[in-house]
Design a protein around this motif. Structure first.
Motif, short mmCIF file in Angstrom:
data_model
loop_
_atom_site.label_atom_id
_atom_site.label_comp_id
_atom_site.label_asym_id
_atom_site.label_seq_id
_atom_site.Cartn_x
_atom_site.Cartn_y
_atom_site.Cartn_z
N HIS A 146 79.59 62.19 32.60
CA HIS A 146 79.46 62.43 31.17
C HIS A 146 80.81 62.70 30.53
CE1 HIS A 146 75.31 62.01 30.45
NE2 HIS A 146 75.00 62.76 31.49
N THR A 165 72.47 60.36 27.15
CA THR A 165 73.01 61.65 27.58
C THR A 165 71.90 62.69 27.62
OG1 THR A 165 75.04 61.06 26.46
CG2 THR A 165 74.79 63.34 27.10
N LEU A 166 71.12 62.72 26.53
CA LEU A 166 70.02 63.68 26.47
C LEU A 166 69.07 63.45 27.64
CD1 LEU A 166 68.73 65.93 24.93
CD2 LEU A 166 67.45 64.28 23.62
N PHE A 205 70.35 64.88 30.87
CA PHE A 205 70.35 66.34 30.95
C PHE A 205 68.95 66.91 31.05
CE2 PHE A 205 74.77 65.99 29.97
CZ PHE A 205 75.27 66.96 30.80
N VAL A 234 77.96 56.79 30.78
CA VAL A 234 76.62 57.39 30.72
C VAL A 234 75.65 56.67 31.64
CG1 VAL A 234 75.54 56.15 28.80
CG2 VAL A 234 75.11 58.57 29.09
N GLN A 247 82.10 60.91 27.25
CA GLN A 247 82.49 61.59 26.01
C GLN A 247 83.93 61.23 25.61
OE1 GLN A 247 80.24 63.55 24.24
NE2 GLN A 247 78.83 62.73 25.75
N SER A 273 74.27 58.68 23.14
CA SER A 273 73.81 60.05 22.95
C SER A 273 72.40 60.22 23.48
CB SER A 273 73.81 60.39 21.47
OG SER A 273 75.08 60.81 21.10
N VAL A 274 71.55 59.23 23.23
CA VAL A 274 70.16 59.33 23.70
C VAL A 274 70.13 59.36 25.22
CG1 VAL A 274 67.94 58.17 23.73
CG2 VAL A 274 69.28 58.20 21.65
N SER A 315 74.39 66.46 23.81
CA SER A 315 73.51 65.39 23.35
C SER A 315 73.54 65.24 21.84
CB SER A 315 72.08 65.66 23.79
OG SER A 315 72.06 66.18 25.08
N ALA A 317 73.77 71.59 27.08
CA ALA A 317 73.09 70.29 27.11
C ALA A 317 72.74 69.84 25.70
CB ALA A 317 71.84 70.40 27.97
#
Lengths: 517, 121
Positions: free
Chosen positions: A314, A441-442, A445, A298, A318, A438-439, A405, A401
């Protein structure tokens, strides 16, 4: 008919692959042919899943009626090629056929203007054969052969746009990694064969001790499959390969990567499952690799300008979640209380994440392919204001997206939440890393959305319109699946995922070929 | 002592070839040499499989016209079959790798792996 399904799953796409080049001068016939073949295979995979879930493991012996096979001398060991399809194999087969079908459908418009399409579709079908063989077989050498088929077909597809030097560069990178990994797999198969004189995974797993040679074989197998599934530190080929491959192949190539992950799980849980106390340290290694993979993936993604390359990083990140989830299960494999408390759920999270990730990452890479289709560039800095021109692609992108996330109504949330909860109980640090990832990733995107879809329209792209219908349909199917899997995760978990987890955990049933032996 | 070395000679050669193969893949800059490295690695693995197939004192796996004393004392023909399969696959892999190398030379004008770096970041 039903009992021949495991063999037909290989035979039908293989037949399709050999027929496809014959349709050379027939316009869009190869594309239609590939859609028919992948559609038929998808139907068979659904039948296979139903059969396996209802009747238990399917055992298919090539060249004999039953697995009670003996040599002429009466020596009772399995010597033929045996397919053993349990719930996790069927689960992976369903993912592979579904994604090949979607990929073929998307390719219909996406690569229409390229040349050599009959070879493209032949390779697509061969890649499907490779994946299906890997996930259905119960024989180590067979696993190697299909691993090579998937590797060769996959790298040839990565280099498909051979008028671009970059495609060949990515292709040879992928092929070198794939060739070295599979040669090392073959070497460790040799190590195991030399000791136990057999290649059947179920038979070997009853025989295996845990002597030095076994540990070496396990180490080589683990490293090779981790290399092929794009785990850190051998992740460098993933972004190149995923970026250069035509977007229609991305779903299938993703599943090919996860077929290696499946092989990793099969080796850890089935082949070496008997020595579960020795495997818990392997489980910890898998967890740490998973956390490193997700975090490094990430952070590398955040700085990318190329939209497809960003998404490929990504994909690495993942993969870390899957390794973490299943690694937690492997770490507590020899502790029944912990296994029941959180290990089984952790594995469910990891395996559920495989199918969720395949769905939303294919969706995202397809939207990236759609952007490339209309703009001719993958550079985020050159795009802008495309949301109004391409409404369906925008919707598909937002769904993908949100899913990647881990935002609640979509499928990414369901599996990520299981992984957070359970990895926290093994070690809180793992869960913290998973959430931070995860944060981030958001965040990345949001960057893609802001630069490609929002913002002032770019003059160069005033004339662009929505992509052709078959691409839209393929994307919308995946978007709908994202939403469905997110709204009813319990159905998927109960029907598909938990049986798959139990298939990995129930070593006794695998060793005795579902009670036939 | 001498005998131990002789019996294990194939395995020593396998270890040497593996080392040479990994060295070539890791440290050579020419793409063709990297491909040759993979071929050496493949040779090592194939030799290993063939060496496994021979059991001292056992008979070759020919079922028709086998002598009586060969019953229950034959080696399995599996390793030879595996090696053949692996050789065939290896040919396909090296053909594809060389095809990629030719195409890369066309576009980049070099086979030096340190200069073939358009994909990075």
């Amino acid at each position: 008919m039903i009992e021949h399904l495991p063999a037909l799953m290989i035979a039908v796409p293989l037949f399709g692959a050999f027929v496809a080049p014959l349709l050379k001068k027939k316009g869009s016939a190869p594309a239609v042919w590939a859609m028919i073949i992948t559609g038929v295979t998808l139907g068979m995979a659904l039948l296979l899943v139903r059969e396996v879930l209802a009747q238990g493991m399917m055992v298919y012996v090539f060249g004999a009626d039953s697995p009670h096979l003996v040599l002429p001398s009466g020596y009772r060991v399995p010597i033929r090629i045996i397919f053993e399809v349990d719930a996790i194999g069927a689960f992976m087969a369903l993912s592979a056929t579904l994604m090949s079908f979607i990929g073929a459908m998307y390719s219909y418009s996406h690569v229409r203007n390229e040349t050599g399409l009959e070879k493209y579709y032949a390779l697509l079908l061969l890649l499907e054969v490779g994946i299906l063989g890997m996930v259905l077989t119960g024989d180590l050498f067979n696993l190697f052969v299909f691993l090579e088929i998937a590797g060769i077909a996959g790298s040839a597809l990565v280099g498909f746009r051979n008028y671009r030097g970059e495609a060949s560069e990515a292709g040879i990178k992928y092929l070198i990694v794939s060739a070295v990994a599979s040669l090392m797999v073959l070497f460790s198969i040799g190590l195991l064969y030399g000791q136990y004189g057999n290649l059947n995974i179920a038979y070997l797993s009853t025989q295996i001790g845990f002597n030095t040679v076994d540990i070496i074989a396990l180490g080589i197998l683990f490293t090779s499959f981790a290399m092929k599934c794009g785990s850190v530190p051998t992740h460098h080929w993933v972004p190149d390969a995923y970026t250069e491959v035509p977007s229609g192949i991305n779903p299938t190539l993703l599943v090919a990567t996860y077929a290696s992950l499946y092989a990793l799980f099969r080796v850890s849980f089935s082949l070496f499952g008997k020595v579960s106390s020795g495997m818990s340290s392997v489980g910890w290694i898998m967890c740490v690799l998973g956390v490193l993979t997700m975090f490094i993936g990430v952070t590398m993604a955040l700085v990318q300008k190329d939209v497809k390359r960003l998404m490929s990083y990504h994909a690495i990140s993942q993969t870390g979640y899957m390794l973490l989830g299943v690694g937690v299960g492997l770490a507590v494999l020899n502790d029944p209380a912990k296994l029941a408390a959180f290990g089984r759920d952790a594995m469910a999270g990891g395996i559920f994440h495989i199918i969720n990730h395949i769905i939303y990452k294919s969706l995202l890479l397809m939207t990236a392919g759609a952007l490339f289709y209309v703009t001719g560039t993958r550079n985020l800095n050159e795009m802008g204001g495309l949301a109004r021109k391409m409404p369906y692609t925008t919707i598909a992108f937002i769904v993908g997206a949100a899913a990647i996330s881990g935002i609640p109504p979509f499928n990414g949330f369901a599996s990520k939440f299981l992984i957070y909860e359970t990895s926290y109980q093994l070690s809180p640090i793992f869960a913290i890393f998973a959430m931070v990832t995860s944060v981030l990733t958001l965040a990345s995107f949001v960057k893609v959305f802001a630069s490609a879809f929002l913002g002032p329209p770019v003059k160069k792209y005033e004339e662009v319109t929505e992509v052709p219908r078959s691409m839209v349909v393929a994307m919308l199917i995946l978007a709908a699946l994202c939403l469905l899997f997110g709204l009813f995760p319990n159905v998927v978990l109960d029907k598909l995922v938990y049986p798959a987890v139990d298939a990995l955990l129930k070593l006794g049933s695998y060793q005795t070929w579902g009670g036939i032996l | 002592m001498n005998n131990v070395i002789l019996v294990n000679l194939p395995f020593i050669v396998v270890a040497l070839l593996l080392a040479v193969g990994f060295y070539t893949i890791g440290f050579k800059r020419n793409l063709i040499k990297v491909v040759i490295g993979i071929e050496i690695l493949e040779g090592a693995v194939n030799l290993f499989l063939i060496a496994l197939g021979y059991v001292k004192g056992a008979y070759a796996p020919i079922y028709t016209m086998a002598p009586k004393e060969a019953v229950n004392n034959m080696v399995l023909p599996t390793p030879q079959a595996l090696t053949l399969t692996s050789i065939v696959i290896g040919v396909a892999v090296s053909a594809l790798m060389l095809a990629f190398a030719v195409n890369i030379y066309e576009h980049y004008g070099t086979l030096d792996v340190t200069k073939i770096r358009r994909l990075k970041g």
